[in-house]
Scaffold this motif. Structure first.
Motif, mmCIF file in Angstrom:
data_model
loop_
_atom_site.group_PDB
_atom_site.id
_atom_site.type_symbol
_atom_site.label_atom_id
_atom_site.label_comp_id
_atom_site.label_asym_id
_atom_site.label_seq_id
_atom_site.Cartn_x
_atom_site.Cartn_y
_atom_site.Cartn_z
ATOM 1 N N HIS A 124 12.655 9.225 -8.916
ATOM 2 C CA HIS A 124 13.003 9.619 -10.274
ATOM 3 C C HIS A 124 12.410 10.961 -10.695
ATOM 4 C CE1 HIS A 124 14.438 5.497 -10.779
ATOM 5 N NE2 HIS A 124 13.290 5.095 -10.283
ATOM 6 N N THR A 125 11.328 11.380 -10.060
ATOM 7 C CA THR A 125 10.615 12.592 -10.448
ATOM 8 C C THR A 125 10.276 13.394 -9.194
ATOM 9 O OG1 THR A 125 9.623 11.355 -12.282
ATOM 10 C CG2 THR A 125 8.652 13.498 -11.762
ATOM 11 N N PRO A 126 10.560 14.684 -9.153
ATOM 12 C CA PRO A 126 10.410 15.435 -7.899
ATOM 13 C C PRO A 126 8.987 15.712 -7.470
ATOM 14 C CG PRO A 126 11.160 16.874 -9.670
ATOM 15 C CD PRO A 126 11.231 15.473 -10.205
ATOM 16 N N ASP A 127 8.008 15.568 -8.369
ATOM 17 C CA ASP A 127 6.642 15.944 -8.005
ATOM 18 C C ASP A 127 5.663 14.777 -8.067
ATOM 19 O OD1 ASP A 127 6.672 15.652 -10.734
ATOM 20 O OD2 ASP A 127 5.435 17.415 -11.144
ATOM 21 N N ILE A 128 6.152 13.550 -8.036
ATOM 22 C CA ILE A 128 5.281 12.375 -8.081
ATOM 23 C C ILE A 128 5.333 11.668 -6.730
ATOM 24 C CG2 ILE A 128 4.865 10.119 -9.131
ATOM 25 C CD1 ILE A 128 4.066 12.457 -10.886
ATOM 26 N N LEU A 129 4.152 11.369 -6.199
ATOM 27 C CA LEU A 129 4.019 10.803 -4.860
ATOM 28 C C LEU A 129 3.068 9.618 -4.919
ATOM 29 C CD1 LEU A 129 4.674 11.390 -1.774
ATOM 30 C CD2 LEU A 129 2.510 12.664 -1.754
ATOM 31 N N ALA A 130 3.446 8.503 -4.274
ATOM 32 C CA ALA A 130 2.578 7.334 -4.158
ATOM 33 C C ALA A 130 2.080 7.222 -2.729
ATOM 34 C CB ALA A 130 3.317 6.066 -4.559
ATOM 35 N N THR A 131 0.809 6.824 -2.575
ATOM 36 C CA THR A 131 0.220 6.668 -1.253
ATOM 37 C C THR A 131 -0.518 5.340 -1.161
ATOM 38 O OG1 THR A 131 -1.813 7.821 -1.929
ATOM 39 C CG2 THR A 131 -0.067 9.154 -0.928
ATOM 40 N N ALA A 132 -0.569 4.782 0.052
ATOM 41 C CA ALA A 132 -1.292 3.545 0.322
ATOM 42 C C ALA A 132 -2.236 3.793 1.488
ATOM 43 C CB ALA A 132 -0.323 2.417 0.647
ATOM 44 N N SER A 133 -3.429 3.204 1.426
ATOM 45 C CA SER A 133 -4.464 3.578 2.386
ATOM 46 C C SER A 133 -5.272 2.379 2.846
ATOM 47 C CB SER A 133 -5.398 4.617 1.750
ATOM 48 O OG SER A 133 -6.555 4.837 2.512
ATOM 49 N N TYR A 134 -5.941 2.586 3.993
ATOM 50 C CA TYR A 134 -6.881 1.593 4.489
ATOM 51 C C TYR A 134 -8.123 1.488 3.610
ATOM 52 C CZ TYR A 134 -4.199 1.391 8.860
ATOM 53 O OH TYR A 134 -3.217 1.214 9.798
ATOM 54 N N ASP A 135 -8.280 2.374 2.614
ATOM 55 C CA ASP A 135 -9.403 2.243 1.687
ATOM 56 C C ASP A 135 -9.127 1.213 0.586
ATOM 57 O OD1 ASP A 135 -7.713 3.488 -0.141
ATOM 58 O OD2 ASP A 135 -8.802 5.391 -0.161
ATOM 59 N N MET A 136 -8.047 0.440 0.750
ATOM 60 C CA MET A 136 -7.683 -0.680 -0.128
ATOM 61 C C MET A 136 -7.182 -0.227 -1.492
ATOM 62 S SD MET A 136 -10.527 -3.584 0.888
ATOM 63 C CE MET A 136 -11.987 -2.551 0.677
ATOM 64 N N THR A 137 -6.708 1.021 -1.574
ATOM 65 C CA THR A 137 -6.140 1.504 -2.831
ATOM 66 C C THR A 137 -4.726 2.020 -2.617
ATOM 67 O OG1 THR A 137 -6.870 3.818 -2.618
ATOM 68 C CG2 THR A 137 -8.422 2.249 -3.603
ATOM 69 N N CYS A 138 -3.974 2.009 -3.706
ATOM 70 C CA CYS A 138 -2.688 2.689 -3.788
ATOM 71 C C CYS A 138 -2.854 3.753 -4.874
ATOM 72 C CB CYS A 138 -1.591 1.691 -4.149
ATOM 73 S SG CYS A 138 0.077 2.376 -4.223
ATOM 74 N N ARG A 139 -2.494 4.988 -4.574
ATOM 75 C CA ARG A 139 -2.754 6.085 -5.500
ATOM 76 C C ARG A 139 -1.470 6.823 -5.845
ATOM 77 N NH1 ARG A 139 -8.827 8.260 -4.300
ATOM 78 N NH2 ARG A 139 -9.612 6.332 -3.384
ATOM 79 N N ILE A 140 -1.453 7.402 -7.033
ATOM 80 C CA ILE A 140 -0.309 8.175 -7.503
ATOM 81 C C ILE A 140 -0.777 9.595 -7.787
ATOM 82 C CG2 ILE A 140 1.445 8.392 -9.306
ATOM 83 C CD1 ILE A 140 1.292 5.355 -9.641
#
Length: 345
Positions: free
Chosen positions: A279-295
């Motif tokens: 929906h938005t060209p500059d927004i990215l979600a990430t998932a990691s082994y550090d047990m977080t999901c970040r935007i």
């Protein structure tokens, strides 16, 4: 922010999830027993149910597999069909309206299949990637098509992910243990020809661009949905990077590079999955082994930081994240803690 909607699947660690392109409340969830190391797998079909106290998650049905499932992709042509990637090297196609039997299966990969991705432009093909030192692009989905239609020698190492471009139907991007991001044009010749050669034993490398993107393994990538030739990668060195593949640069090395547009440090362990917002060209979600999901915002304005939000409700490795295709700002995450979370930051 409201608490996330949560679904627990005891005994099965999650590996991947995907929103249906046809129904805005339906998801598929690929999981494995014993964290995918040994044992069977399970494909869950999940519904997001609105309610007065907020949405809840309901398990509609599940399908059993003989080995762990590492990825899942919905068909772009049939609302009830999807494919799964398995640890035994198989790719299976399921109809969620039928009982626990796959309606098709392919066994060309010789080791784990790590990813599957259905083209949203050519809606009758999908691509898979594997640990068997090859990238396979099967198939136009016809009952009489028992083999893949293209096989590329993509990397000399494990290929963790392969994705069709959402802008051009013949482009596929891959990432690998070898630390490179590659783009392939499926219109290029994929096989050697001539006396003594055949299409199964003489594949050629058809990469049109090779980007040395990380000194460590690259575990995930994604195409930007609005900006052609902009891709993001996530790697074992904890870095998220955005690449502009139009800004080609060359050196004495035979590989071709691309400009790193943005680097996003912050994760404490390897980045396992990332996805651009639809929906938005500059927004990215990430998932990691550090047990977080970040935007993240890849174009921060003024003093506003690139990191916009941290979702830390999981208690194990977060290995999957996916934006809702229809509901802007709704994000799902899945983890080895057997929890599927859906939340709106």
């Amino acid at each position: 922010m409201n608490p996330p909607a949560v679904l627990q699947t005891p005994g099965f660690a999650h590996y991947s999830l995907a929103w249906s392109p046809f129904y805005n409340t339906r998801l598929a969830l690929a999981s494995s027993a014993n964290f995918g190391l040994v044992g069977n797998g399970r494909l869950h079909i999940v519904s997001l149910v609105p309610g007065p106290a907020g949405p809840t998650l309901k398990l509609d049905k599940h399908f059993e597999s003989q080995d762990g499932l590492y990825d899942v992709a919905w068909s772009e042509a049939h609302e009830n069909h999807l494919v799964t990637a398995s640890g035994d090297g198989s790719i299976r196609m399921w109809d969620i309206m039928l009982d626990n039997l796959a309606i098709a299966a392919w066994q060309e990969h010789t080791k784990e299949v790590f990813s599957v991705d259905w083209s949203n432009i050519q809606k009758d093909i999908f691509v898979s990637s594997s640990n068997s030192l090859s990238l396979t692009s099967p198939t136009k989905w016809k009952p009489d098509r028992p083999r893949s239609i293209v096989t590329l020698q993509a990397h000399h190492a494990c290929v963790y992910q392969a994705l069709f471009s959402p802008h051009q139907p013949d482009l596929v991007a891959t990432c690998s243990t070898d630390g490179t991001l590659k783009i392939f044009d499926l219109r290029s010749p994929a096989y050697a020809s001539g006396p003594g050669t055949n299409t199964f034993t003489n594949p050629l490398s058809a990469a049109v661009l090779t980007v040395p993107a990380s000194p460590s393994e690259i575990l995930t990538l994604d195409w930007n949905k609005y900006r052609p030739f902009i891709l993001a990668t996530g790697s074992v060195d904890r870095m998220v990077k955005v690449w502009d593949c139009r800004m080609v640069k060359t050196s004495g090395d035979p590989q071709i590079g691309a400009a790193c547009e943005t680097s996003l440090p912050g994760h404490e362990y390897a980045v396992r999955k990332l996805q651009w917002s639809p929906h938005t060209p500059d927004i990215l979600a990430t998932a990691s082994y550090d047990m977080t999901c970040r935007i993240w915002s890849t174009t921060p304005m003024g003093p506003q930081p690139a990191l916009r939000y941290i979702h830390d409700a999981h208690t194990e490795f977060v290995v999957g994240c996916a934006w809702s295709l229809y509901d802007e700002g709704l994000l799902a995450s899945c983890s080895w803690d057997s929890r599927l979370n859906i939340f709106r930051p």
